[in-house]
Design an enzyme around this catalytic site. Structure first.
Site, PDB file in Angstrom:
ATOM      1  N   GLY A  24      -7.966   5.893   2.313  1.00 60.46           N
ATOM      2  CA  GLY A  24      -8.921   5.078   3.055  1.00 60.46           C
ATOM      3  C   GLY A  24     -10.065   5.890   3.637  1.00 60.46           C
ATOM      4  CG  ASN A  79      -1.799   1.153   1.387  1.00 60.44           C
ATOM      5  OD1 ASN A  79      -1.476   2.247   0.941  1.00 60.44           O
ATOM      6  ND2 ASN A  79      -2.938   0.957   2.019  1.00 60.44           N
ATOM      7  CE  LYS A  95      -3.326   9.094   8.185  1.00 65.79           C
ATOM      8  NZ  LYS A  95      -3.708   8.285   7.025  1.00 65.79           N
ATOM      9  CG  ASP A 103      -4.349  -5.587  10.169  1.00 69.34           C
ATOM     10  OD1 ASP A 103      -4.325  -5.632   8.930  1.00 69.34           O
ATOM     11  OD2 ASP A 103      -5.382  -5.848  10.831  1.00 69.34           O
ATOM     12  CB  SER A 104      -4.749   0.358  10.493  1.00 74.17           C
ATOM     13  OG  SER A 104      -3.545   0.286   9.829  1.00 74.17           O
ATOM     14  CG  HIS A 109      -4.456   5.210  13.233  1.00 79.93           C
ATOM     15  ND1 HIS A 109      -4.474   6.339  12.448  1.00 79.93           N
ATOM     16  CD2 HIS A 109      -4.689   4.178  12.370  1.00 79.93           C
ATOM     17  CE1 HIS A 109      -4.713   6.023  11.198  1.00 79.93           C
ATOM     18  NE2 HIS A 109      -4.855   4.711  11.125  1.00 79.93           N
TER      19      HIS A 109
END
Ligand code: IMP
Length: 204
Positions: free
Chosen positions: A157, A11, A177, A72-73, A182
Site C-alpha cells: 500500500g 489481502n 513494522k 479497516d485502515s 498502526h
C-alpha cells in the site's frame, strides 16, 4: 491453548501481518481460504472505519461460528484535511487501480507542498465479533510524513511513501513494522483486552 479467529480479509499482506501480530498470543489467526470460504468482495461504503470493518465482519458471518476479526485502515494527510482516510482503498476513482497508482495519485495531489507540511497518520481500526454478538474495537495510529518519491520494497500500500520519524519509510523497516505500525498498536491493544476478558468471552 490456541483459539482460532477468522480474519475477514483476502489481502495477503494484511493476513501475513495479522498472523505475525497474534503469533505470541493465545489466539491463532486464520484466513478465509484456510477454511474454504470463497473470496468475498465487500463494498466499503461506510462513513467511518468502524462501519467498514463491521461490514467486513457481516459479510463473513454466514460462513463460520468462529470469532471474526476485521481491519479497516487508512492514511490521513494533514495538508489534504485527512484525505484519503476512509477512501484510502479507492482513492482516485476507477482509473486508479493499484498500490503504485494510488501512491502516484497521492503524490500528484501533494505536488508543490513543501516537506514541512506533508505530515500524515496511518490509522487502523480492529473489530472482533464473537458468535453471539460480543464485540471489541481497538484503534492504533502512527505519525509520519509523505515523501516525494517511493522508497523501500517491504510492506504494501502506502508504505513506500510514508516516512517515519527515524527517516526510514514503512517499506524500509521489514518486520519491525510489526512492532510499531498502526495495525501493530491496535492488535497489541486487542490482544491485551482478549487476555483480560478471555475467560468471560470463551464461556459465552
Ligand atoms: P482497507 O483497510 O483494506 O480498506 O485498506 C485501505 C487502503 O490503505 C488500501 O489501499 C491499503 O493498501 C492501504 N493500507 C492499509 N493498511 C496499510 C498499511 O499497513 N500500509 C500501507 N498501506 C496500507
Amino acid at each position: 491453548m490456541n483459539n482460532q479467529i477468522l480474519f475477514a480479509s483476502s489481502n495477503m499482506h494484511k493476513i501475513n501481518e495479522m498472523k505475525l501480530l497474534f503469533e505470541k498470543s493465545n489466539w491463532k489467526i486464520i484466513s478465509p481460504s484456510e477454511i474454504n470460504i470463497p473470496k468475498l468482495e465487500v463494498i466499503e461504503s461506510g462513513s467511518s472505519y468502524l462501519e467498514n470493518a463491521v461490514a467486513k465482519i457481516i459479510a463473513y458471518e454466514n460462513f463460520t461460528t468462529l470469532p471474526i476479526l476485521a481491519d479497516d485502515s487508512g492514511l490521513e494527510v494533514d495538508a489534504l484535511n485527512g484525505y484519503p482516510g476512509i477512501f484510502s482503498a479507492r482513492m482516485g476513482g476507477q482509473n486508479v487501480n493499484s498500490d503504485t497508482e494510488r501512491n502516484e495519485h497521492l503524490l500528484t495531489l501533494l505536488n508543490g507542498i513543501i516537506n514541512e507540511d506533508r505530515s500524515a497518520i496511518f490509522r487502523a481500526i480492529l473489530v472482533i465479533k464473537f458468535f453471539g454478538g460480543d464485540m471489541i474495537v481497538r484503534e492504533g495510529k502512527i505519525s509520519g510524513e509523505i515523501i516525494c518519491k517511493n522508497r523501500g520494497n517491504d510492506g504494501f500500500g502506502y508504505d513506500p511513501i510514508f516516512e517515519l520519524v527515524s527517516g526510514e519509510t514503512m517499506a524500509e523497516i521489514g518486520n519491525r513494522k510489526n512492532d510499531i505500525s498502526h495495525r501493530a498498536k491496535a492488535a497489541q491493544a486487542l490482544i491485551y483486552s482478549l487476555k483480560n476478558s478471555e475467560k468471560d468471552i470463551i464461556s459465552k
